[in-house]
Design a protein around this motif. Structure first.
Motif, PDB file in Angstrom:
ATOM      1  N   GLN A 157      12.938 -10.059  -4.660  1.00  0.00           N
ATOM      2  CA  GLN A 157      12.366  -8.860  -4.062  1.00  0.00           C
ATOM      3  C   GLN A 157      10.846  -8.848  -4.110  1.00  0.00           C
ATOM      4  OE1 GLN A 157      14.940  -5.015  -4.388  1.00  0.00           O
ATOM      5  NE2 GLN A 157      14.884  -5.885  -6.439  1.00  0.00           N
ATOM      6  N   LYS A 158      10.299  -9.250  -5.228  1.00  0.00           N
ATOM      7  CA  LYS A 158       8.861  -9.102  -5.406  1.00  0.00           C
ATOM      8  C   LYS A 158       8.339 -10.172  -6.343  1.00  0.00           C
ATOM      9  CE  LYS A 158       7.562  -5.839  -8.140  1.00  0.00           C
ATOM     10  NZ  LYS A 158       7.264  -4.514  -8.703  1.00  0.00           N
ATOM     11  N   ILE A 159       7.213 -10.741  -5.972  1.00  0.00           N
ATOM     12  CA  ILE A 159       6.450 -11.639  -6.845  1.00  0.00           C
ATOM     13  C   ILE A 159       5.032 -11.089  -6.860  1.00  0.00           C
ATOM     14  CG2 ILE A 159       5.630 -13.977  -7.257  1.00  0.00           C
ATOM     15  CD1 ILE A 159       8.029 -15.023  -5.738  1.00  0.00           C
ATOM     16  N   GLU A 160       4.658 -10.507  -7.960  1.00  0.00           N
ATOM     17  CA  GLU A 160       3.378  -9.798  -8.035  1.00  0.00           C
ATOM     18  C   GLU A 160       2.446 -10.496  -9.018  1.00  0.00           C
ATOM     19  OE1 GLU A 160       1.666  -5.315  -9.067  1.00  0.00           O
ATOM     20  OE2 GLU A 160       3.824  -5.700  -8.966  1.00  0.00           O
ATOM     21  N   PRO A 161       1.370 -11.139  -8.524  1.00  0.00           N
ATOM     22  CA  PRO A 161       0.392 -11.762  -9.429  1.00  0.00           C
ATOM     23  C   PRO A 161      -0.486 -10.701 -10.086  1.00  0.00           C
ATOM     24  CG  PRO A 161       0.325 -12.709  -7.219  1.00  0.00           C
ATOM     25  CD  PRO A 161       1.095 -11.430  -7.138  1.00  0.00           C
ATOM     26  N   PRO A 162      -1.300 -11.071 -11.077  1.00  0.00           N
ATOM     27  CA  PRO A 162      -2.244 -10.121 -11.693  1.00  0.00           C
ATOM     28  C   PRO A 162      -3.266  -9.613 -10.677  1.00  0.00           C
ATOM     29  CG  PRO A 162      -1.968 -12.072 -13.070  1.00  0.00           C
ATOM     30  CD  PRO A 162      -1.291 -12.367 -11.782  1.00  0.00           C
ATOM     31  N   LYS A 163      -3.910  -8.500 -11.004  1.00  0.00           N
ATOM     32  CA  LYS A 163      -4.847  -7.871 -10.080  1.00  0.00           C
ATOM     33  C   LYS A 163      -6.045  -8.770  -9.774  1.00  0.00           C
ATOM     34  CE  LYS A 163      -3.699  -3.072 -11.227  1.00  0.00           C
ATOM     35  NZ  LYS A 163      -4.218  -1.764 -11.715  1.00  0.00           N
ATOM     36  N   ASP A 164      -6.569  -9.444 -10.814  1.00  0.00           N
ATOM     37  CA  ASP A 164      -7.723 -10.310 -10.562  1.00  0.00           C
ATOM     38  C   ASP A 164      -7.360 -11.471  -9.638  1.00  0.00           C
ATOM     39  OD1 ASP A 164      -6.033 -11.373 -12.398  1.00  0.00           O
ATOM     40  OD2 ASP A 164      -7.599 -12.255 -13.653  1.00  0.00           O
ATOM     41  N   ILE A 165      -6.134 -11.986  -9.789  1.00  0.00           N
ATOM     42  CA  ILE A 165      -5.683 -13.055  -8.905  1.00  0.00           C
ATOM     43  C   ILE A 165      -5.522 -12.530  -7.477  1.00  0.00           C
ATOM     44  CG2 ILE A 165      -3.855 -14.716  -8.446  1.00  0.00           C
ATOM     45  CD1 ILE A 165      -5.502 -15.411 -10.877  1.00  0.00           C
ATOM     46  N   VAL A 166      -4.995 -11.316  -7.375  1.00  0.00           N
ATOM     47  CA  VAL A 166      -4.832 -10.712  -6.048  1.00  0.00           C
ATOM     48  C   VAL A 166      -6.180 -10.508  -5.373  1.00  0.00           C
ATOM     49  CG1 VAL A 166      -4.022  -8.674  -4.816  1.00  0.00           C
ATOM     50  CG2 VAL A 166      -2.660  -9.610  -6.683  1.00  0.00           C
ATOM     51  N   GLU A 167      -7.179 -10.037  -6.144  1.00  0.00           N
ATOM     52  CA  GLU A 167      -8.515  -9.852  -5.574  1.00  0.00           C
ATOM     53  C   GLU A 167      -9.126 -11.182  -5.145  1.00  0.00           C
ATOM     54  OE1 GLU A 167     -10.754  -7.807  -8.507  1.00  0.00           O
ATOM     55  OE2 GLU A 167      -9.689  -5.902  -8.273  1.00  0.00           O
ATOM     56  N   ALA A 168      -8.947 -12.210  -5.993  1.00  0.00           N
ATOM     57  CA  ALA A 168      -9.481 -13.530  -5.631  1.00  0.00           C
ATOM     58  C   ALA A 168      -8.794 -14.071  -4.376  1.00  0.00           C
ATOM     59  CB  ALA A 168      -9.297 -14.500  -6.792  1.00  0.00           C
ATOM     60  N   MET A 169      -7.495 -13.879  -4.300  1.00  0.00           N
ATOM     61  CA  MET A 169      -6.760 -14.330  -3.114  1.00  0.00           C
ATOM     62  C   MET A 169      -7.188 -13.555  -1.880  1.00  0.00           C
ATOM     63  SD  MET A 169      -2.963 -14.764  -4.785  1.00  0.00           S
ATOM     64  CE  MET A 169      -2.212 -15.119  -3.221  1.00  0.00           C
ATOM     65  N   SER A 170      -7.440 -12.259  -2.071  1.00  0.00           N
ATOM     66  CA  SER A 170      -7.911 -11.444  -0.950  1.00  0.00           C
ATOM     67  C   SER A 170      -9.268 -11.931  -0.446  1.00  0.00           C
ATOM     68  CB  SER A 170      -7.996  -9.977  -1.370  1.00  0.00           C
ATOM     69  OG  SER A 170      -8.502  -9.179  -0.323  1.00  0.00           O
ATOM     70  N   LYS A 171     -10.184 -12.232  -1.380  1.00  0.00           N
ATOM     71  CA  LYS A 171     -11.492 -12.750  -0.982  1.00  0.00           C
ATOM     72  C   LYS A 171     -11.354 -14.107  -0.288  1.00  0.00           C
ATOM     73  CE  LYS A 171     -14.091 -10.362  -4.614  1.00  0.00           C
ATOM     74  NZ  LYS A 171     -14.964 -10.530  -5.809  1.00  0.00           N
ATOM     75  N   GLN A 172     -10.487 -14.944  -0.850  1.00  0.00           N
ATOM     76  CA  GLN A 172     -10.275 -16.254  -0.245  1.00  0.00           C
ATOM     77  C   GLN A 172      -9.706 -16.124   1.172  1.00  0.00           C
ATOM     78  OE1 GLN A 172      -7.605 -18.714  -2.461  1.00  0.00           O
ATOM     79  NE2 GLN A 172      -7.797 -20.472  -1.085  1.00  0.00           N
ATOM     80  N   MET A 173      -8.758 -15.213   1.329  1.00  0.00           N
ATOM     81  CA  MET A 173      -8.176 -14.996   2.648  1.00  0.00           C
ATOM     82  C   MET A 173      -9.216 -14.456   3.619  1.00  0.00           C
ATOM     83  SD  MET A 173      -4.876 -12.635   3.625  1.00  0.00           S
ATOM     84  CE  MET A 173      -3.908 -13.498   2.388  1.00  0.00           C
ATOM     85  N   LYS A 174     -10.056 -13.532   3.125  1.00  0.00           N
ATOM     86  CA  LYS A 174     -11.105 -12.978   3.974  1.00  0.00           C
ATOM     87  C   LYS A 174     -12.089 -14.062   4.392  1.00  0.00           C
ATOM     88  CE  LYS A 174     -14.605  -9.317   4.090  1.00  0.00           C
ATOM     89  NZ  LYS A 174     -15.242  -8.211   3.321  1.00  0.00           N
ATOM     90  N   ALA A 175     -12.490 -14.900   3.414  1.00  0.00           N
ATOM     91  CA  ALA A 175     -13.411 -15.991   3.741  1.00  0.00           C
ATOM     92  C   ALA A 175     -12.780 -16.962   4.739  1.00  0.00           C
ATOM     93  CB  ALA A 175     -13.806 -16.721   2.467  1.00  0.00           C
ATOM     94  N   GLU A 176     -11.504 -17.242   4.569  1.00  0.00           N
ATOM     95  CA  GLU A 176     -10.819 -18.151   5.480  1.00  0.00           C
ATOM     96  C   GLU A 176     -10.761 -17.563   6.888  1.00  0.00           C
ATOM     97  OE1 GLU A 176      -8.960 -21.645   6.596  1.00  0.00           O
ATOM     98  OE2 GLU A 176      -9.900 -21.125   4.675  1.00  0.00           O
ATOM     99  N   ARG A 177     -10.492 -16.261   6.956  1.00  0.00           N
ATOM    100  CA  ARG A 177     -10.450 -15.626   8.275  1.00  0.00           C
ATOM    101  C   ARG A 177     -11.826 -15.605   8.927  1.00  0.00           C
ATOM    102  NH1 ARG A 177      -6.408 -10.418   7.181  1.00  0.00           N
ATOM    103  NH2 ARG A 177      -4.493 -11.644   6.948  1.00  0.00           N
ATOM    104  N   MET A 178     -12.864 -15.330   8.129  1.00  0.00           N
ATOM    105  CA  MET A 178     -14.216 -15.364   8.673  1.00  0.00           C
ATOM    106  C   MET A 178     -14.577 -16.765   9.152  1.00  0.00           C
ATOM    107  SD  MET A 178     -16.255 -12.866   6.009  1.00  0.00           S
ATOM    108  CE  MET A 178     -17.798 -13.087   6.870  1.00  0.00           C
ATOM    109  N   LYS A 179     -14.141 -17.766   8.383  1.00  0.00           N
ATOM    110  CA  LYS A 179     -14.379 -19.154   8.782  1.00  0.00           C
ATOM    111  C   LYS A 179     -13.690 -19.457  10.108  1.00  0.00           C
ATOM    112  CE  LYS A 179     -13.291 -23.884   7.350  1.00  0.00           C
ATOM    113  NZ  LYS A 179     -12.662 -24.713   6.299  1.00  0.00           N
ATOM    114  N   ARG A 180     -12.434 -19.025  10.228  1.00  0.00           N
ATOM    115  CA  ARG A 180     -11.714 -19.269  11.483  1.00  0.00           C
ATOM    116  C   ARG A 180     -12.369 -18.529  12.637  1.00  0.00           C
ATOM    117  NH1 ARG A 180      -5.365 -18.581   9.560  1.00  0.00           N
ATOM    118  NH2 ARG A 180      -5.319 -20.365   8.120  1.00  0.00           N
ATOM    119  N   ALA A 181     -12.817 -17.285  12.354  1.00  0.00           N
ATOM    120  CA  ALA A 181     -13.487 -16.522  13.407  1.00  0.00           C
ATOM    121  C   ALA A 181     -14.770 -17.218  13.851  1.00  0.00           C
ATOM    122  CB  ALA A 181     -13.789 -15.109  12.911  1.00  0.00           C
TER     123      ALA A 181
END
Length: 317
Positions: free
Chosen positions: A160-184
């Motif tokens: 149902q759910k796999i929930e990483p720690p908050k700091d990992i989630v924030e780092a993943m969010s930043k990484q995803m944002k950077a990746e999207r900006m790179k693709r853009a």
């Protein structure tokens, strides 16, 4: 007294009927025990047992769900994640389901939690987040093998759910944002590149078409000039041939040629030029001119001789 006895008998019969007659639903089976010992397994429908001697335990054969509570699990790269799952199972053997496990819900919950730790412990965080199907398949195989002696079959397992720690989630969010900006940025650069290429191709094509148009125009003008020159040359050639033929047919003398030559020289000397260049082959023409001058001299002499004669004649008259 008789009425009380009759009522008592009726009550006893009702209790016996209630205890001895059982009805099982289509999705149920029953395990019958006689004096505490397993006797038989009965199918759904109307079942009759001996009251106070035999007892029946109903077993539900429908697919059921076990919700495994969330738990913290450490991945291979030492990241703590919170994982929970649900288990879908069904009873296939009522005898084993009744006699081989005391609390099936608790047993399968603990078994799922233990094996979930083992499976996720062999995976890194990225694999854990992207390998849910793999985790579901491995956990279902382990649980189905372990619960086989309990008379049940694990149909499927769903994370149902796999929930990483908050700091990992924030780092993943930043990484995803950077990746999207790179693709853009890449897409924008690619779009600009394609736009410039198309523009350059358009300019090139326009220049080619313009050059082709100019070339065709020059060719057309050159063809027109060529046609004009050819027509003029052909006309002049025909005129020269006509004049040449007329001259030869008229059989001109040197005197006539000399006169024409003098007329031509008059036209040549009529301009503003201070110097006039004559052709080299002028000796014959000059000789003709000298002959003409002699003719004119002789003519003048004859005229002078004739004039006194005319006067003399007039006097005689």
């Amino acid at each position: 007294m008789d009425l009380f006895l009759a009522i008592l008998i009726i009550l006893v019969l009702l209790v016996v009927a209630f205890k001895g007659v059982k009805i099982l639903r289509p999705y149920e089976k029953g395990v019958v025990e006689r004096l505490g010992k397993y006797n038989r397994t009965v199918e759904s429908g109307l079942v009759i047992v001996f009251p106070f001697v035999e007892t029946i335990r109903k077993v539900d054969l429908r697919e059921q769900v076990v919700d495994v509570p969330p738990q913290e699990v450490i991945t291979k790269d030492n990241t703590v994640v919170v994982v929970d799952c649900v288990i879908f199972y069904e009873v296939v053997d009522p005898f084993n389901a009744v006699y081989n496990v005391v609390n099936f819900y608790q047993a399968i919950t603990k078994l799922a939690q233990t094996n979930l730790r083992n499976i996720i412990g062999d995976l890194e965080l990225d694999q854990t987040l992207t390998s849910r199907e793999q985790i579901n398949s491995q956990l279902r195989e382990v649980l189905d093998l372990a619960t086989d002696k309990w008379g049940t079959r694990v149909v499927r397992v769903e994370i149902q759910k796999i929930e990483p720690p908050k700091d990992i989630v924030e780092a993943m969010s930043k990484q995803m944002k950077a990746e999207r900006m790179k693709r853009a940025a890449i897409l924008e650069a690619e779009g600009y590149k394609q736009s410039e290429i198309k523009k350059a191709e358009g300019d090139k094509q326009a220049a080619i078409l313009e050059a082709q148009g100019k070339a065709e125009a020059i060719k057309a003008v050159a063809d027109a000039d060529k046609y004009q020159e050819i027509a003029i040359a052909e006309g002049e050639a025909k005129a020269i041939l006509t004049v040449y033929g007329a001259i030869h047919e008229g059989n001109p003398t040197n005197d006539l040629l000399a006169i024409k030559y003098m007329e031509a020289l008059q036209k040549v000397a009529d301009g503003k030029a201070t110097k006039i260049f004559l052709p080299l082959e002028t000796s014959g023409v000059l000789g003709s001119i000298a002959g003409i001058s002699e003719l004119f001299k002789e003519k003048d002499k004859e005229d002078k001789e004739i004039q006194p004669m005319k006067v003399k004649v007039k006097t005689d008259i």
